[in-house]
Write an enzyme that holds these catalytic residues in place. Structure first.
Site, PDB file in Angstrom:
ATOM      1  N   ASP A   1      -3.730   0.182  35.063  1.00 37.55           N
ATOM      2  CA  ASP A   1      -3.041  -0.487  33.949  1.00 37.55           C
ATOM      3  C   ASP A   1      -3.619   0.070  32.655  1.00 37.55           C
ATOM      4  O   ASP A   1      -4.785   0.464  32.603  1.00 37.55           O
ATOM      5  CB  ASP A   1      -3.239  -2.011  34.005  1.00 37.55           C
TER       6      ASP A   1
ATOM      7  N   ARG B   1       4.847 -10.895  45.719  1.00 36.74           N
ATOM      8  CA  ARG B   1       3.444 -10.604  46.062  1.00 36.74           C
ATOM      9  C   ARG B   1       3.159 -11.067  47.487  1.00 36.74           C
ATOM     10  O   ARG B   1       2.498 -10.379  48.266  1.00 36.74           O
ATOM     11  CB  ARG B   1       2.510 -11.351  45.106  1.00 36.74           C
TER      12      ARG B   1
ATOM     13  N   CYS C   1      12.466  -4.698  35.975  1.00 32.73           N
ATOM     14  CA  CYS C   1      12.739  -5.993  35.336  1.00 32.73           C
ATOM     15  C   CYS C   1      13.706  -5.816  34.171  1.00 32.73           C
ATOM     16  O   CYS C   1      13.752  -6.635  33.268  1.00 32.73           O
ATOM     17  CB  CYS C   1      11.451  -6.685  34.914  1.00 32.73           C
TER      18      CYS C   1
ATOM     19  N   ASP D   1       5.326  -1.708  39.271  1.00 29.88           N
ATOM     20  CA  ASP D   1       5.895  -2.883  38.591  1.00 29.88           C
ATOM     21  C   ASP D   1       5.847  -2.657  37.081  1.00 29.88           C
ATOM     22  O   ASP D   1       5.115  -3.344  36.356  1.00 29.88           O
ATOM     23  CB  ASP D   1       5.105  -4.137  38.986  1.00 29.88           C
TER      24      ASP D   1
HETATM   25  N1  SAH Z   1       2.324  -6.477  38.502  1.00 31.06           N
HETATM   26  C1  SAH Z   1       1.784  -7.359  37.502  1.00 31.06           C
HETATM   27  C2  SAH Z   1       2.665  -7.476  36.267  1.00 31.06           C
HETATM   28  C3  SAH Z   1       2.956  -6.173  35.575  1.00 31.06           C
HETATM   29  S1  SAH Z   1       3.410  -6.369  33.917  1.00 31.06           S
HETATM   30  C4  SAH Z   1       1.510  -8.724  38.130  1.00 31.06           C
HETATM   31  O1  SAH Z   1       1.795  -8.919  39.320  1.00 31.06           O
HETATM   32  O2  SAH Z   1       1.013  -9.602  37.432  1.00 31.06           O
HETATM   33  C5  SAH Z   1       3.391  -4.726  33.334  1.00 31.06           C
HETATM   34  C6  SAH Z   1       1.999  -4.151  33.065  1.00 31.06           C
HETATM   35  O3  SAH Z   1       2.186  -2.778  32.745  1.00 31.06           O
HETATM   36  C7  SAH Z   1       1.231  -4.750  31.919  1.00 31.06           C
HETATM   37  O4  SAH Z   1      -0.021  -5.173  32.383  1.00 31.06           O
HETATM   38  C8  SAH Z   1       1.025  -3.585  30.922  1.00 31.06           C
HETATM   39  O5  SAH Z   1      -0.272  -3.571  30.337  1.00 31.06           O
HETATM   40  C9  SAH Z   1       1.190  -2.395  31.819  1.00 31.06           C
HETATM   41  N2  SAH Z   1       1.677  -1.156  31.211  1.00 31.06           N
HETATM   42  C10 SAH Z   1       2.731  -0.975  30.393  1.00 31.06           C
HETATM   43  N3  SAH Z   1       2.948   0.331  30.191  1.00 31.06           N
HETATM   44  C11 SAH Z   1       2.007   1.006  30.889  1.00 31.06           C
HETATM   45  C12 SAH Z   1       1.715   2.378  31.096  1.00 31.06           C
HETATM   46  N4  SAH Z   1       2.453   3.320  30.549  1.00 31.06           N
HETATM   47  N5  SAH Z   1       0.688   2.698  31.904  1.00 31.06           N
HETATM   48  C13 SAH Z   1      -0.062   1.735  32.475  1.00 31.06           C
HETATM   49  N6  SAH Z   1       0.180   0.423  32.335  1.00 31.06           N
HETATM   50  C14 SAH Z   1       1.188   0.055  31.550  1.00 31.06           C
END
Ligand code: SAH
Length: 395
Positions: free
Chosen positions: A249, A211, A339, A299
């Site tokens: 999200d 970040r 990940c 992400d």
């Molecule tokens: N970038 C974030 C962490 C991401 S974790 C940070 O810096 O904190 C992954 C996220 O993807 C979660 O919040 C989950 O709710 C979301 N997610 C999972 N599948 C998804 C989809 N198909 N569309 C949108 N969001 C999704």
């Protein structure tokens, strides 16, 4: 102590101190150890190899702990491993850029199945093996002795617990229950963390350095943060003077917490738009609307839970990245992550090359992202290296 005999020819990984022994590598078990018992692993000639947690319900039948026969894996052994792990995080915490980090990272810290995250004065624990479950009292006691947290919360809601025959847990283990939101600091930004209801252990502190790294590129830019959760990349972008940030999200709770975080930090909410939607659908919608961005963050959650899922996951990563590339202005930046432990950085570059070809774009890899020092990779356990990312300039 019960004894487990390895099949002839399966010694190599154990000798190289890999912590997993698959059920297929086991010749026989003498007696009837219970799941979570510490057993002795012997080779076909009955020579000592290691001590480990036993579990006949898991594909990983043994999780090895100690390779020195003369060392007793007792209460003191667990205390020492906990203390060494916590001490190893001293730099992260002393650096005063944050008061949240991963204190114990499972196999990487020689404690297979134990994850402990620190959120200011609270600890969030995930117990993923019956062996750790059996020894949790002493582990908790040592954590209390070392850190005096206000509370320790068990957040073992991972589906992998089912493979170990463990129930899901969501409860206070020691001290007081965390308030609905625990406030932590990272890179000068305050985050409210919902330990009990949030995803995983509550916060993705593994993206701390990434970040920060990306924030250097966002000034006056139009940023799109996909899979934004509670706003890690979004908040850093707002802090560093992005012209606007759109966050996507699918989780309503994550978006609600992100909004609160923006307010908490006094960032300009007028520069921010949150969209609760599936990212794949939303990116296509942006494409139809003719929207473009200067910087896009991708992400996503883990697409490849195992090596066998890699082909399918690669196609999903490719498709996601292809669409994102189409939404970037010329020379724009794509910060893209995986990940999935099964996907290594070379595979990931290949996926991006493939996405670029399909999108009709040229891509330069200008920086590389990885997991931070509180998520160490043990040299004998490369599987622990799961987080990787590429900063791409897209023409
Ligand atoms: N970038 C974030 C962490 C991401 S974790 C940070 O810096 O904190 C992954 C996220 O993807 C979660 O919040 C989950 O709710 C979301 N997610 C999972 N599948 C998804 C989809 N198909 N569309 C949108 N969001 C999704």
């Amino acid at each position: 102590m019960f004894e487990v005999f390895l099949k002839k020819g399966k010694e190599k990984a154990v000798l190289q101190r890999h912590p997993w022994v698959f059920s297929g590598a086991i010749e026989r078990v003498k007696g009837k150890p219970a799941n979570g018992d510490i057993v002795k692993l012997l080779d076909a000639q009955s020579r000592f190899m290691a001590y480990g947690f036993y579990n006949d319900q898991s594909r990983v039948a043994l999780r090895l702990l100690e390779w020195d026969e003369t060392v007793a894996v007792d209460e003191n052994w667990f205390r020492q491993k906990v203390a060494t792990s916590v001490e190893g995080r001293g730099y992260v915490l002393r650096a005063e850029t944050t008061n949240t980090c991963r204190l114990i990272f499972s196999e990487a810290d020689y404690l297979p199945g134990l994850i402990v995250d620190k959120y200011a004065d609270y600890l969030s624990v995930q117990i993923l093996t019956s062996g750790i479950q059996n020894n949790i009292a002493v582990i908790i006691d040592e954590l209390q002795r070392l850190l005096q947290p206000k509370g320790i919360y068990d957040k073992s809601d991972a589906s992998s617990r089912a493979h170990e025959g463990l129930e899901t847990a969501n409860e206070v283990l020691a001290g007081s229950p965390p308030p609905e939101l625990v406030y932590v600091k990272e890179n000068g930004i305050t985050y409210g963390i919902n330990i009990a209801e949030g995803q995983k252990s509550g916060f993705y502190c593994d993206q701390r350095d990434n970040r920060h790294l990306l924030a250097a590129y966002v000034q006056d830019k139009k940023v799109l943060d996909c899979f934004s959760y509670t706003g890690g990349f979004t908040l850093n972008s707002l802090q560093q003077g992005a012209a606007s940030v759109v966050s996507v999200d699918s989780s309503a709770l994550a978006i609600e917490t992100m909004r609160q975080n923006i307010e908490l930090n006094g960032f300009d909410a007028a520069k921010h738009t949150a969209v609760q939607s599936d990212v794949n659908k939303q990116l296509r919608r942006f494409k139809e609307e003719g929207q473009t961005f200067d910087v896009i963050v991708l992400d996503p959650p883990k697409y490849a839970p195992s090596r066998s899922a890699l082909d399918r996951a690669s196609r999903a990563y490719k498709d996601l990245n292809r669409i994102a590339m189409l939404l970037l202005n010329k020379g724009g930046l794509l910060a893209t992550f995986s990940c999935s432990g099964a996907m290594d950085i070379d595979n990931f570059k290949q996926v991006l090359a493939w996405a670029a070809l399909d999108a009709g774009k040229q891509v330069q890899f200008i920086n590389q992202f990885c997991q931070p020092e509180d998520h160490p990779v043990r040299s004998s356990f490369p599987e622990g290296e799961y987080l990787k990312g590429l900063l791409c300039r897209v023409y």
